[in-house]
Design a protein around this motif. Structure first.
Motif, PDB file in Angstrom:
ATOM      1  N   GLN A 158     -10.116 -43.266 -12.119  1.00  0.00           N
ATOM      2  CA  GLN A 158     -10.904 -43.660 -10.971  1.00  0.00           C
ATOM      3  C   GLN A 158     -11.663 -42.448 -10.456  1.00  0.00           C
ATOM      4  O   GLN A 158     -11.227 -41.305 -10.572  1.00  0.00           O
ATOM      5  N   ASP A 159     -12.808 -42.701  -9.846  1.00  0.00           N
ATOM      6  CA  ASP A 159     -13.644 -41.613  -9.358  1.00  0.00           C
ATOM      7  C   ASP A 159     -12.915 -40.786  -8.297  1.00  0.00           C
ATOM      8  O   ASP A 159     -13.001 -39.557  -8.280  1.00  0.00           O
ATOM      9  N   ASP A 160     -12.203 -41.477  -7.392  1.00  0.00           N
ATOM     10  CA  ASP A 160     -11.527 -40.739  -6.324  1.00  0.00           C
ATOM     11  C   ASP A 160     -10.392 -39.884  -6.878  1.00  0.00           C
ATOM     12  O   ASP A 160     -10.120 -38.783  -6.393  1.00  0.00           O
ATOM     13  N   ARG A 161      -9.706 -40.384  -7.903  1.00  0.00           N
ATOM     14  CA  ARG A 161      -8.619 -39.589  -8.499  1.00  0.00           C
ATOM     15  C   ARG A 161      -9.188 -38.381  -9.230  1.00  0.00           C
ATOM     16  O   ARG A 161      -8.655 -37.281  -9.166  1.00  0.00           O
ATOM     17  N   ALA A 162     -10.318 -38.565  -9.926  1.00  0.00           N
ATOM     18  CA  ALA A 162     -10.948 -37.437 -10.612  1.00  0.00           C
ATOM     19  C   ALA A 162     -11.409 -36.392  -9.601  1.00  0.00           C
ATOM     20  O   ALA A 162     -11.271 -35.185  -9.830  1.00  0.00           O
ATOM     21  N   ALA A 163     -11.921 -36.856  -8.468  1.00  0.00           N
ATOM     22  CA  ALA A 163     -12.360 -35.924  -7.429  1.00  0.00           C
ATOM     23  C   ALA A 163     -11.173 -35.166  -6.844  1.00  0.00           C
ATOM     24  O   ALA A 163     -11.264 -33.960  -6.565  1.00  0.00           O
ATOM     25  N   ALA A 164     -10.062 -35.881  -6.664  1.00  0.00           N
ATOM     26  CA  ALA A 164      -8.863 -35.236  -6.124  1.00  0.00           C
ATOM     27  C   ALA A 164      -8.336 -34.176  -7.086  1.00  0.00           C
ATOM     28  O   ALA A 164      -7.912 -33.093  -6.676  1.00  0.00           O
ATOM     29  N   GLU A 165      -8.361 -34.491  -8.391  1.00  0.00           N
ATOM     30  CA  GLU A 165      -7.899 -33.524  -9.373  1.00  0.00           C
ATOM     31  C   GLU A 165      -8.810 -32.301  -9.417  1.00  0.00           C
ATOM     32  O   GLU A 165      -8.347 -31.171  -9.585  1.00  0.00           O
ATOM     33  N   ALA A 166     -10.108 -32.523  -9.274  1.00  0.00           N
ATOM     34  CA  ALA A 166     -11.038 -31.400  -9.221  1.00  0.00           C
ATOM     35  C   ALA A 166     -10.772 -30.537  -7.993  1.00  0.00           C
ATOM     36  O   ALA A 166     -10.845 -29.299  -8.050  1.00  0.00           O
ATOM     37  N   LYS A 167     -10.441 -31.182  -6.882  1.00  0.00           N
ATOM     38  CA  LYS A 167     -10.113 -30.444  -5.666  1.00  0.00           C
ATOM     39  C   LYS A 167      -8.846 -29.614  -5.856  1.00  0.00           C
ATOM     40  O   LYS A 167      -8.788 -28.452  -5.447  1.00  0.00           O
ATOM     41  N   ALA A 168      -7.849 -30.199  -6.496  1.00  0.00           N
ATOM     42  CA  ALA A 168      -6.600 -29.464  -6.746  1.00  0.00           C
ATOM     43  C   ALA A 168      -6.857 -28.266  -7.657  1.00  0.00           C
ATOM     44  O   ALA A 168      -6.315 -27.177  -7.438  1.00  0.00           O
ATOM     45  N   ARG A 169      -7.680 -28.470  -8.667  1.00  0.00           N
ATOM     46  CA  ARG A 169      -8.008 -27.372  -9.587  1.00  0.00           C
ATOM     47  C   ARG A 169      -8.736 -26.257  -8.834  1.00  0.00           C
ATOM     48  O   ARG A 169      -8.514 -25.070  -9.087  1.00  0.00           O
ATOM     49  N   ALA A 170      -9.599 -26.640  -7.900  1.00  0.00           N
ATOM     50  CA  ALA A 170     -10.324 -25.634  -7.115  1.00  0.00           C
ATOM     51  C   ALA A 170      -9.365 -24.843  -6.233  1.00  0.00           C
ATOM     52  O   ALA A 170      -9.520 -23.629  -6.059  1.00  0.00           O
ATOM     53  N   VAL A 171      -8.357 -25.535  -5.662  1.00  0.00           N
ATOM     54  CA  VAL A 171      -7.370 -24.845  -4.831  1.00  0.00           C
ATOM     55  C   VAL A 171      -6.596 -23.818  -5.654  1.00  0.00           C
ATOM     56  O   VAL A 171      -6.378 -22.681  -5.229  1.00  0.00           O
ATOM     57  N   ILE A 172      -6.202 -24.205  -6.870  1.00  0.00           N
ATOM     58  CA  ILE A 172      -5.455 -23.289  -7.741  1.00  0.00           C
ATOM     59  C   ILE A 172      -6.324 -22.095  -8.122  1.00  0.00           C
ATOM     60  O   ILE A 172      -5.874 -20.943  -8.080  1.00  0.00           O
ATOM     61  N   ASP A 173      -7.583 -22.354  -8.472  1.00  0.00           N
ATOM     62  CA  ASP A 173      -8.487 -21.262  -8.849  1.00  0.00           C
ATOM     63  C   ASP A 173      -8.712 -20.304  -7.686  1.00  0.00           C
ATOM     64  O   ASP A 173      -8.755 -19.078  -7.865  1.00  0.00           O
ATOM     65  N   GLU A 174      -8.844 -20.863  -6.483  1.00  0.00           N
ATOM     66  CA  GLU A 174      -9.078 -20.017  -5.308  1.00  0.00           C
ATOM     67  C   GLU A 174      -7.883 -19.126  -5.023  1.00  0.00           C
ATOM     68  O   GLU A 174      -8.028 -17.925  -4.758  1.00  0.00           O
ATOM     69  N   ASP A 175      -6.674 -19.707  -5.085  1.00  0.00           N
ATOM     70  CA  ASP A 175      -5.470 -18.913  -4.848  1.00  0.00           C
ATOM     71  C   ASP A 175      -5.278 -17.859  -5.934  1.00  0.00           C
ATOM     72  O   ASP A 175      -4.794 -16.755  -5.671  1.00  0.00           O
ATOM     73  N   TYR A 176      -5.669 -18.193  -7.147  1.00  0.00           N
ATOM     74  CA  TYR A 176      -5.550 -17.226  -8.244  1.00  0.00           C
ATOM     75  C   TYR A 176      -6.488 -16.042  -8.021  1.00  0.00           C
ATOM     76  O   TYR A 176      -6.113 -14.886  -8.253  1.00  0.00           O
ATOM     77  N   LYS A 177      -7.707 -16.320  -7.548  1.00  0.00           N
ATOM     78  CA  LYS A 177      -8.658 -15.240  -7.303  1.00  0.00           C
ATOM     79  C   LYS A 177      -8.196 -14.348  -6.165  1.00  0.00           C
ATOM     80  O   LYS A 177      -8.500 -13.142  -6.134  1.00  0.00           O
ATOM     81  N   LYS A 178      -7.467 -14.924  -5.195  1.00  0.00           N
ATOM     82  CA  LYS A 178      -6.962 -14.125  -4.077  1.00  0.00           C
ATOM     83  C   LYS A 178      -5.950 -13.070  -4.532  1.00  0.00           C
ATOM     84  O   LYS A 178      -5.744 -12.072  -3.850  1.00  0.00           O
ATOM     85  N   LEU A 179      -5.309 -13.310  -5.673  1.00  0.00           N
ATOM     86  CA  LEU A 179      -4.331 -12.350  -6.171  1.00  0.00           C
ATOM     87  C   LEU A 179      -4.995 -11.031  -6.565  1.00  0.00           C
ATOM     88  O   LEU A 179      -4.358  -9.978  -6.498  1.00  0.00           O
ATOM     89  N   GLY A 180      -6.253 -11.095  -6.979  1.00  0.00           N
ATOM     90  CA  GLY A 180      -6.957  -9.888  -7.376  1.00  0.00           C
ATOM     91  C   GLY A 180      -6.519  -9.399  -8.747  1.00  0.00           C
ATOM     92  O   GLY A 180      -5.683 -10.019  -9.415  1.00  0.00           O
ATOM     93  N   PRO A 181      -7.062  -8.275  -9.190  1.00  0.00           N
ATOM     94  CA  PRO A 181      -6.679  -7.734 -10.501  1.00  0.00           C
ATOM     95  C   PRO A 181      -5.258  -7.193 -10.497  1.00  0.00           C
ATOM     96  O   PRO A 181      -4.692  -6.873  -9.444  1.00  0.00           O
ATOM     97  N   ILE A 182      -4.668  -7.075 -11.674  1.00  0.00           N
ATOM     98  CA  ILE A 182      -3.312  -6.543 -11.801  1.00  0.00           C
ATOM     99  C   ILE A 182      -3.323  -5.058 -11.453  1.00  0.00           C
ATOM    100  O   ILE A 182      -4.128  -4.284 -11.996  1.00  0.00           O
ATOM    101  N   ASN A 183      -2.454  -4.647 -10.539  1.00  0.00           N
ATOM    102  CA  ASN A 183      -2.401  -3.231 -10.168  1.00  0.00           C
ATOM    103  C   ASN A 183      -1.449  -2.468 -11.096  1.00  0.00           C
ATOM    104  O   ASN A 183      -0.841  -3.039 -12.000  1.00  0.00           O
TER     105      ASN A 183
END
Length: 413
Positions: A158-183
């Protein structure tokens, strides 16, 4: 989520893995389905005029909203259950992953000092395939019960489920970028962790010659590898040292802070587990020296009349049922000496009885009190006892059969 939890649990404690993964799962689910309390309210929506008025902003009927909310709540429960189950399953793949495995090795050395069949590498070769099988069975069963299988394997989303999954993927990507490079400290720990694992696996893997042959027999054990790596962490710097300081002592340099300090060790090491393990080994030795294990083993002599394969299933089933209401560590401490004595009396290889009992003890996680990971998931307040029991019943039936079959195969080799 299950693969990640199982992989972490091979090296971390099951409790720490569950405590770390559950908040991540909840964050992903909230991005997919919204607030959990709102989801519960939508499950109570009735198809009446008042309900239609409250939900007038949504084009769907109250019945459709209620069914979708019930489905999403089931998926949420599936996530809450799969993480502690995967952590318990993953811990069995390594000797250090769960306490019963360590107790097995300790009591083997106590009862059979000349037995060196089980070490980190040989246990991993035996237990890792089991872990993969059980993890796959658990995933299939939880997905079947809680609707995740439909979500992942449907053809037309369903379109709404695909949109929700895209939103979840964006949340994961955003949190991953917040980690920054490995020190530098993270990279150093990663290097030493990989080195530690390689040294453990290659010390004496049994199927090829390991590096332990460079020393006298019995001189190097798995514990030596751990002590060496940990000792290095106590003086290895956590900040990248300045190379210019080596050529010019007056040059500025980063302050020296080791990767690990004794204060940190005192705060974070679970000393209660160490004392519990040590007390368990002392209790096992006391049972052996006092003759208690031999006395109990003598009263279990009727098991000698049944085929060894049946005896294995009976022992594993009894241990698994007992540890549902008691600590895995305490259960295996009490029963392993008795099982070893029983194996000697019925003239069966002790590992043929002891390994299934140990693995079966770790796979007993039907109730919230069975293991700490279950307790953490249950404490969220969104699970009931029947949710765990339903998932456990079929999965644990497969555990007895697969553990016995796999043990027979390994013992035959």
């Amino acid at each position: 989520m299950m693969m990640t939890s199982a992989s972490l649990s091979m090296w971390l404690s099951n409790t720490a893995t569950t405590a770390m993964m559950l908040p991540i799962a909840n964050a992903i689910l909230e991005s997919l389905f919204g607030d959990l309390e709102t989801l519960k309210e939508n499950c109570k929506v009735q198809d009446d005029p008042e309900g239609e008025w409250k939900l007038g902003w949504d084009r769907r009927s109250a019945e459709e909203i209620r069914k979708e909310a019930e489905y999403q709540l089931k998926v949420w429960k599936g996530f809450l259950i799969c993480i502690p189950y995967a952590a318990s399953i993953g811990g069995t793949a390594t000797l250090t992953g769960t306490a019963p495995n360590l107790i097995l090795v300790g009591q083997l050395k106590s009862y059979f000092p000349e037995c060196d069949l089980i070490n980190f590498g040989s246990w991993f070769v035996f237990a890792f395939p089991l872990m993969i099988i059980f993890l796959f069975v658990a995933w299939i069963w939880i997905s079947f019960l809680y609707g995740g299988l439909n979500t992942r394997l449907c053809i037309n989303k369903q379109d709404d489920r695909a949109a929700a999954e895209a939103k979840a993927r964006a949340v994961i990507d955003e949190d991953y970028k917040k980690l920054g490079p490995i020190n530098f400290a993270e990279g150093s720990i990663s290097f030493f962790f990989i080195l530690f694992a390689i040294l453990l696996f290659t010390r004496d893997p049994k199927f090829v010659t390991g590096w332990s042959v460079l020393f006298n027999k019995g001189y190097v054990s798995d514990a030596v590898t751990g002590v060496i790596i940990i000792s290095i962490l106590f003086f290895f710097p956590s900040e990248r040292p300045s190379l210019s300081w080596w050529f010019n002592p007056r040059a500025s340099n980063t302050p020296y802070v080791p990767l690990l300090s004794w204060k940190r060790v005192q705060e974070c090491v679970p000393w209660n587990i160490i004392l519990l393990l040590g007390g368990g080994f002392a209790m096992a030795k006391g049972c052996e020296e006092s003759g208690l294990a031999a006395w109990i083993g003598g009263h279990l002599q009727p098991l000698a009349q049944v085929p060894p394969a049946v005896a294995v299933i009976l022992i594993t089933a009894f241990i698994a049922c007992f540890t549902e209401f008691a600590s895995n560590t305490a259960t295996i401490i009490i029963f392993l000496p008795v099982i070893a004595e029983l194996a000697i009396r019925v003239k069966v290889h002790p590992l043929y009885f002891m390994i299934p009992a140990t693995v079966g003890c770790s796979y007993a996680f039907m109730l919230p009190v069975s293991t700490p990971p279950n307790s953490i998931a249950f404490a969220s307040g969104h699970l009931m006892v029947k949710d765990m029991v339903t998932v456990y019943y079929v999965a644990h039936t497969h555990t007895h059969i697969h553990t016995h079959t796999h043990t027979v195969f390994i013992m035959w080799i």
